[in-house]
Scaffold this motif. Structure first.
Motif, PDB file in Angstrom:
ATOM      1  N   LEU A 263       0.850  -1.187   0.000  1.00 19.64           N
ATOM      2  CA  LEU A 263       0.000   0.000   0.000  1.00 19.64           C
ATOM      3  C   LEU A 263       0.887   1.239   0.000  1.00 19.64           C
ATOM      4  O   LEU A 263       2.028   1.198   0.458  1.00 19.64           O
ATOM      5  CB  LEU A 263      -0.900   0.012   1.252  1.00 19.64           C
ATOM      6  CG  LEU A 263      -2.052   1.014   1.291  1.00 19.64           C
ATOM      7  CD1 LEU A 263      -3.175   0.574   0.350  1.00 19.64           C
ATOM      8  CD2 LEU A 263      -2.588   1.171   2.708  1.00 19.64           C
ATOM      9  N   MET A 264       0.357   2.325  -0.538  1.00 18.53           N
ATOM     10  CA  MET A 264       1.023   3.616  -0.404  1.00 18.53           C
ATOM     11  C   MET A 264       0.085   4.601   0.285  1.00 18.53           C
ATOM     12  O   MET A 264      -1.121   4.608   0.028  1.00 18.53           O
ATOM     13  CB  MET A 264       1.436   4.194  -1.758  1.00 18.53           C
ATOM     14  CG  MET A 264       1.958   5.627  -1.670  1.00 18.53           C
ATOM     15  SD  MET A 264       2.575   6.309  -3.220  1.00 18.53           S
ATOM     16  CE  MET A 264       4.276   5.776  -3.129  1.00 18.53           C
ATOM     17  N   VAL A 265       0.648   5.427   1.159  1.00 15.57           N
ATOM     18  CA  VAL A 265      -0.077   6.555   1.751  1.00 15.57           C
ATOM     19  C   VAL A 265       0.557   7.810   1.170  1.00 15.57           C
ATOM     20  O   VAL A 265       1.775   8.001   1.272  1.00 15.57           O
ATOM     21  CB  VAL A 265       0.039   6.570   3.282  1.00 15.57           C
ATOM     22  CG1 VAL A 265      -0.702   7.772   3.861  1.00 15.57           C
ATOM     23  CG2 VAL A 265      -0.504   5.279   3.872  1.00 15.57           C
ATOM     24  N   THR A 266      -0.247   8.658   0.562  1.00 17.95           N
ATOM     25  CA  THR A 266       0.322   9.781  -0.168  1.00 17.95           C
ATOM     26  C   THR A 266      -0.616  10.969  -0.166  1.00 17.95           C
ATOM     27  O   THR A 266      -1.760  10.887   0.295  1.00 17.95           O
ATOM     28  CB  THR A 266       0.655   9.367  -1.616  1.00 17.95           C
ATOM     29  OG1 THR A 266       1.297  10.446  -2.300  1.00 17.95           O
ATOM     30  CG2 THR A 266      -0.600   8.973  -2.376  1.00 17.95           C
ATOM     31  N   MET A 267      -0.114  12.073  -0.675  1.00 18.26           N
ATOM     32  CA  MET A 267      -0.916  13.265  -0.906  1.00 18.26           C
ATOM     33  C   MET A 267      -1.402  13.238  -2.359  1.00 18.26           C
ATOM     34  O   MET A 267      -1.147  12.295  -3.094  1.00 18.26           O
ATOM     35  CB  MET A 267      -0.076  14.523  -0.678  1.00 18.26           C
ATOM     36  CG  MET A 267       0.684  14.573   0.642  1.00 18.26           C
ATOM     37  SD  MET A 267      -0.383  14.590   2.105  1.00 18.26           S
ATOM     38  CE  MET A 267      -0.195  12.911   2.701  1.00 18.26           C
ATOM     39  N   ASP A 268      -2.069  14.298  -2.770  1.00 11.97           N
ATOM     40  CA  ASP A 268      -2.391  14.505  -4.181  1.00 11.97           C
ATOM     41  C   ASP A 268      -1.090  14.961  -4.843  1.00 11.97           C
ATOM     42  O   ASP A 268      -0.835  16.145  -5.014  1.00 11.97           O
ATOM     43  CB  ASP A 268      -3.491  15.570  -4.304  1.00 11.97           C
ATOM     44  CG  ASP A 268      -3.760  15.974  -5.753  1.00 11.97           C
ATOM     45  OD1 ASP A 268      -3.299  15.269  -6.665  1.00 11.97           O
ATOM     46  OD2 ASP A 268      -4.422  17.009  -5.961  1.00 11.97           O
ATOM     47  N   SER A 269      -0.244  13.978  -5.201  1.00  8.99           N
ATOM     48  CA  SER A 269       1.104  14.291  -5.667  1.00  8.99           C
ATOM     49  C   SER A 269       1.555  13.252  -6.678  1.00  8.99           C
ATOM     50  O   SER A 269       0.845  12.280  -6.968  1.00  8.99           O
ATOM     51  CB  SER A 269       2.084  14.317  -4.486  1.00  8.99           C
ATOM     52  OG  SER A 269       2.233  13.009  -3.941  1.00  8.99           O
ATOM     53  N   ASN A 271       3.659  10.905  -6.466  1.00 11.12           N
ATOM     54  CA  ASN A 271       3.826   9.535  -5.985  1.00 11.12           C
ATOM     55  C   ASN A 271       2.536   8.732  -6.044  1.00 11.12           C
ATOM     56  O   ASN A 271       2.578   7.504  -6.152  1.00 11.12           O
ATOM     57  CB  ASN A 271       4.406   9.536  -4.567  1.00 11.12           C
ATOM     58  CG  ASN A 271       5.920   9.648  -4.584  1.00 11.12           C
ATOM     59  OD1 ASN A 271       6.594   8.879  -5.261  1.00 11.12           O
ATOM     60  ND2 ASN A 271       6.459  10.605  -3.861  1.00 11.12           N
ATOM     61  N   MET A 272       1.389   9.399  -5.962  1.00 11.61           N
ATOM     62  CA  MET A 272       0.128   8.688  -6.179  1.00 11.61           C
ATOM     63  C   MET A 272       0.115   8.078  -7.574  1.00 11.61           C
ATOM     64  O   MET A 272      -0.317   6.934  -7.771  1.00 11.61           O
ATOM     65  CB  MET A 272      -1.051   9.644  -6.020  1.00 11.61           C
ATOM     66  CG  MET A 272      -2.397   9.078  -6.471  1.00 11.61           C
ATOM     67  SD  MET A 272      -3.800  10.200  -6.215  1.00 11.61           S
ATOM     68  CE  MET A 272      -3.323  11.654  -7.146  1.00 11.61           C
ATOM     69  N   HIS A 273       0.621   8.822  -8.550  1.00  9.30           N
ATOM     70  CA  HIS A 273       0.609   8.350  -9.928  1.00  9.30           C
ATOM     71  C   HIS A 273       1.698   7.290 -10.181  1.00  9.30           C
ATOM     72  O   HIS A 273       1.502   6.375 -10.984  1.00  9.30           O
ATOM     73  CB  HIS A 273       0.749   9.536 -10.873  1.00  9.30           C
ATOM     74  CG  HIS A 273      -0.329  10.556 -10.672  1.00  9.30           C
ATOM     75  ND1 HIS A 273      -1.660  10.285 -10.929  1.00  9.30           N
ATOM     76  CD2 HIS A 273      -0.290  11.827 -10.195  1.00  9.30           C
ATOM     77  CE1 HIS A 273      -2.383  11.350 -10.630  1.00  9.30           C
ATOM     78  NE2 HIS A 273      -1.575  12.295 -10.187  1.00  9.30           N
ATOM     79  N   LEU A 274       2.819   7.392  -9.485  1.00 10.41           N
ATOM     80  CA  LEU A 274       3.834   6.344  -9.592  1.00 10.41           C
ATOM     81  C   LEU A 274       3.298   5.034  -9.015  1.00 10.41           C
ATOM     82  O   LEU A 274       3.570   3.956  -9.558  1.00 10.41           O
ATOM     83  CB  LEU A 274       5.111   6.765  -8.862  1.00 10.41           C
ATOM     84  CG  LEU A 274       5.879   7.942  -9.460  1.00 10.41           C
ATOM     85  CD1 LEU A 274       7.126   8.239  -8.625  1.00 10.41           C
ATOM     86  CD2 LEU A 274       6.265   7.683 -10.905  1.00 10.41           C
ATOM     87  N   ALA A 275       2.545   5.128  -7.930  1.00 10.27           N
ATOM     88  CA  ALA A 275       1.907   3.923  -7.380  1.00 10.27           C
ATOM     89  C   ALA A 275       0.985   3.294  -8.414  1.00 10.27           C
ATOM     90  O   ALA A 275       0.980   2.066  -8.607  1.00 10.27           O
ATOM     91  CB  ALA A 275       1.132   4.269  -6.114  1.00 10.27           C
ATOM     92  N   SER A 276       0.217   4.136  -9.110  1.00 10.21           N
ATOM     93  CA  SER A 276      -0.690   3.628 -10.140  1.00 10.21           C
ATOM     94  C   SER A 276       0.067   2.896 -11.238  1.00 10.21           C
ATOM     95  O   SER A 276      -0.411   1.883 -11.776  1.00 10.21           O
ATOM     96  CB  SER A 276      -1.491   4.782 -10.752  1.00 10.21           C
ATOM     97  OG  SER A 276      -2.391   5.331  -9.816  1.00 10.21           O
TER      98      SER A 276
END
Length: 352
Positions: A263-269, A271-276
């Motif tokens: 899992l990743m915990v992130t902001m609207d940033s 890294n959210m898209h890298l997780a995707s």
């Protein structure tokens, strides 16, 4: 159009920044490339984002350029457009950015009679949303990217799963071996704008609670000098917490790590898209912005994200760059750490 639909030989794709927006091109661009195997695609972006395009289709070439020095100003952009046209035989342009720089370049190609299709930014929808005159969400960026290719007459299917799908994950010397039973959580606590950042002292409480759990390992993501100092302190104060900011690494190392995370915990940033890109579920904490602004990560579920739903002032901006009207960013500060901890644990334990 000068040719029959879908018959373009060399298509220039432009998205210069920001990092997260460039990352969002991949779930659209890779399937487009594979569906249009007879076309060569030339992806134009800045040098740092260019290095994220791993595991790419054979008919995709990625160019990282410097628009502030090497191709500075209008004349630099004109020179770049002419160079690309000569070198690659460009016969169609997909502008996924639609800013002054790409419009200048697009004008050059249009003067040669080439089709240029630009991203629809839906500015009216954006303005109505943040001014609270309408609740209608902005069309997801991913869908608007896809529409650009469709309007060029190209096949633009969905179906992206993740990078390295059905292939071995990339190997990185800085990523540990994951022991059986361990649960790995990536935490990315920063963003470019304060309105999109959960207060670090509250995020440390989240990290502290998670790190107390048996077999939970926390990997802190960040890159700037101040971020490195802050994350170093958090890592020292808690067990099973590693700051990746301390280790020099590139996108290949991040992909190797995210491929092993639960899992990743992130902001609207970004890294959210890298997780995707690695098919990793993200719990995104939203403050000044909202999934309705159109930047939800590909394949992510806003229903499992964290945000204060009952605040009349949010979203107050599309990118999170505006100052808080109250001066305290209560949209972030008002989220209790225990709520985030519970959401993370519930999701992590589901995949056991």
């Amino acid at each position: 159009m000068a040719r029959s639909e879908g018959q373009w030989r060399n298509v220039l794709v432009m998205r210069l920044s920001a990092l997260g927006d460039v990352a969002m091109t991949i779930p659209v661009l890779y399937p487009v490339c594979r569906a249009n195997a007879g076309t060569r695609f030339v992806m134009l972006t800045k040098k740092w984002p260019a290095s994220m395009f791993h595991d790419r289709p054979d008919n995709l070439e990625v160019l990282g350029i410097d628009v502030k020095k090497e191709y500075k100003g209008v004349f630099g952009l004109i020179r770049l457009a002419l160079k690309l046209r000569r070198k690659y035989g460009i016969d169609a342009v997909a502008d996924l950015h639609n800013v002054l720089r790409t419009r200048v370049m697009g004008l050059v190609f249009r003067l040669y009679g080439l089709p240029v299709v630009r991203l629809d930014k839906e500015r009216a929808k954006r303005k109505a949303l943040i001014n609270h005159k309408s609740d209608e969400p902005v069309t997801p960026t991913i869908d608007r990217y896809r529409l650009v290719f469709e309007n060029l007459g190209l096949e633009a299917p969905g179906g992206f799963t993740r990078l390295y799908d059905d292939k071995p994950l990339p190997v990185s010397p800085i990523v540990l071996e994951k022991e059986p039973g361990q649960r790995w959580i990536a935490v990315s606590p920063f963003s470019a704008h304060e309105g999109k950042v959960y207060p670090l002292e509250l995020m440390e409480q989240v990290i502290a609670e998670l790190s107390k759990r048996e077999n939970y390992w926390i990997f802190l993501m960040g890159g700037g000098k101040e971020e490195k100092i802050a994350l170093r302190g958090i890592a020292k104060r808690h067990q099973h917490v590693i700051s990746m900011a301390e280790i020099k690494h590139g996108f290949i190392d991040e992909y190797a790590l995210l491929g092993k995370c639960d899992l990743m915990v992130t902001m609207d940033s970004a890294n959210m898209h890298l997780a995707s890109l690695m098919g990793l579920k993200s719990v995104t904490i939203w403050g000044a912005t909202s999934p309705a602004c159109g930047f939800l990560g590909y394949g992510q579920d806003a229903g499992t994200d964290i945000q204060l739903e009952d605040m009349e002032c949010r979203p107050c901006s599309i990118y999170g760059e505006r100052d808080c009207r109250y001066g305290d960013f209560r949209c972030m500060a008002g989220i209790p750490p225990e709520r985030i901890v519970k959401r993370v644990v519930d999701l992590v334990e589901q995949v056991r």
